[in-house]
Motif scaffolding. Structure first.
Motif, mmCIF file in Angstrom:
data_model
loop_
_atom_site.group_PDB
_atom_site.id
_atom_site.type_symbol
_atom_site.label_atom_id
_atom_site.label_comp_id
_atom_site.label_asym_id
_atom_site.label_seq_id
_atom_site.Cartn_x
_atom_site.Cartn_y
_atom_site.Cartn_z
ATOM 1 N N ASP A 1 0.833 -1.208 0.000
ATOM 2 C CA ASP A 1 0.000 0.000 0.000
ATOM 3 C C ASP A 1 0.863 1.251 0.000
ATOM 4 O O ASP A 1 0.572 2.221 -0.712
ATOM 5 N N GLN A 2 1.920 1.251 0.790
ATOM 6 C CA GLN A 2 2.793 2.414 0.856
ATOM 7 C C GLN A 2 3.474 2.680 -0.476
ATOM 8 O O GLN A 2 3.582 3.832 -0.923
ATOM 9 N N ARG A 3 3.911 1.636 -1.137
ATOM 10 C CA ARG A 3 4.553 1.801 -2.436
ATOM 11 C C ARG A 3 3.558 2.290 -3.481
ATOM 12 O O ARG A 3 3.888 3.135 -4.323
ATOM 13 N N ARG A 4 2.332 1.759 -3.436
ATOM 14 C CA ARG A 4 1.304 2.215 -4.375
ATOM 15 C C ARG A 4 1.013 3.692 -4.167
ATOM 16 O O ARG A 4 0.904 4.456 -5.140
ATOM 17 N N ILE A 5 0.902 4.101 -2.906
ATOM 18 C CA ILE A 5 0.590 5.501 -2.596
ATOM 19 C C ILE A 5 1.716 6.413 -3.070
ATOM 20 O O ILE A 5 1.463 7.444 -3.701
ATOM 21 N N GLU A 6 2.964 6.031 -2.799
ATOM 22 C CA GLU A 6 4.099 6.860 -3.207
ATOM 23 C C GLU A 6 4.168 6.982 -4.728
ATOM 24 O O GLU A 6 4.426 8.064 -5.265
ATOM 25 N N MET A 7 3.926 5.885 -5.434
ATOM 26 C CA MET A 7 3.951 5.916 -6.889
ATOM 27 C C MET A 7 2.801 6.774 -7.427
ATOM 28 O O MET A 7 2.982 7.574 -8.353
ATOM 29 N N SER A 8 1.632 6.643 -6.814
ATOM 30 C CA SER A 8 0.466 7.403 -7.264
ATOM 31 C C SER A 8 0.632 8.888 -7.007
ATOM 32 O O SER A 8 0.175 9.717 -7.810
ATOM 33 N N PHE A 9 1.285 9.251 -5.905
ATOM 34 C CA PHE A 9 1.574 10.662 -5.647
ATOM 35 C C PHE A 9 2.417 11.236 -6.782
ATOM 36 O O PHE A 9 2.193 12.360 -7.240
ATOM 37 N N GLY A 10 3.397 10.488 -7.236
ATOM 38 C CA GLY A 10 4.245 10.956 -8.326
ATOM 39 C C GLY A 10 3.475 11.077 -9.633
ATOM 40 O O GLY A 10 3.626 12.068 -10.361
#
Length: 270
Positions: free
Chosen positions: A55-64
């Motif tokens: 979830d954290q990786r998805r969120i960080e990628m989506s922020f970008g």
């Protein structure tokens, strides 16, 4: 030849892409032992850590991918400085229900009152909730559509801007649209109508959108779709930037002027 179990287990976890469990395996086993977890409870713990990492990786990628101009959240918004805003309404928008329903949000108000801050904060909350988001300045959006139309790639760009669950269009109205550009924006609004949510910030009241789009008929058609299922937040308050300058003594209160007031000055008393 005996199997090297730790290496074999690491390879299996890597193949299954359970990288959080692989990287934290020893500490997870130690934690499960200290807490005297059953095998089922330990497995639950391992899965929770794996999901949290993904979830954290998805969120960080989506922020970008969202292309926010800066990082802002609701905790950092000064609601006390903008008493015209219904804090409960903003927090309800941040839940993302309007996105699930394919609705529109209009954040309206004079420059500097926090419209873009709120737009980014709501967009970030949407990503955490699992929605895809794209942030684009209105001028960039229009220029992209006009260029794509001239190059015969309009359908491609319309599909690009129609794809995210939430499209944030910032600063609509600061510059007027050319008539052809207004028609292209109408096509995008029509493409997203009742299928994809939009959040638009603007320094113009909806009654002025005919001037913004350079065509009252097109403006009416756009508003007809955007206001059908919408949440309109009108911010009446002083610019944060001007307030800070005034507090620091860099700006004095403006002297009375004979020029006609703007609609926002009439409404907000600033």
């Amino acid at each position: 030849m005996p199997l090297d179990l730790p290496d074999h287990l690491e390879r299996m976890l890597s193949r299954l892409k359970l990288t959080a469990i692989r990287d934290q395996l020893d500490s997870l086993i130690d934690e499960a032992g200290r807490r005297e977890l059953t095998i089922r409870e330990a497995l639950t713990l391992f899965c929770e850590r794996e999901i949290a990492r993904k979830d954290q990786r998805r969120i960080e990628m989506s922020f970008g991918l969202a292309r926010f101009p800066f990082t802002r959240d609701l905790a950092g918004f000064d609601f006390a400085a903008q008493p015209s805003i219904d804090r409960g309404q903003i927090r309800d928008l941040a839940t993302g229900r309007f996105i699930a329903n394919g609705e529109a949000v209009l954040l309206l108000g004079p420059p500097g009152v926090g419209k873009t801050h709120l737009a980014v904060a709501i967009g970030r909350e949407a990503i955490v909730a699992g929605y895809t988001v794209l942030f684009v300045p209105a001028t960039t959006l229009v220029a992209t559509l006009v260029k794509a139309h001239a190059e015969g790639r309009l359908e491609e760009k319309l599909a690009h801007f129609a794809k995210p669950k939430l499209l944030i269009v910032d600063e609509l109205g600061y510059l007027p649209f050319e008539p052809d550009a207004a028609h292209l924006f109408f096509q995008l609004v029509s493409r997203r109508y009742e299928r994809g949510a939009m959040l638009v910030t603007s320094n113009r009241t909806v009654g002025e959108w005919g001037t913004v789009f350079g065509d009252p008929v097109v403006a009416t058609a756009i508003l007809d779709r955007m206001l059908h299922h919408s949440h309109v937040v009108t911010i009446r308050g002083e610019s944060y930037r001007l307030r800070e300058k005034r507090r620091s003594g860099l700006l004095q209160k403006a002297a009375p002027t004979l020029a006609p007031p703007t609609p926002w000055a009439t409404t907000t008393g600033v």
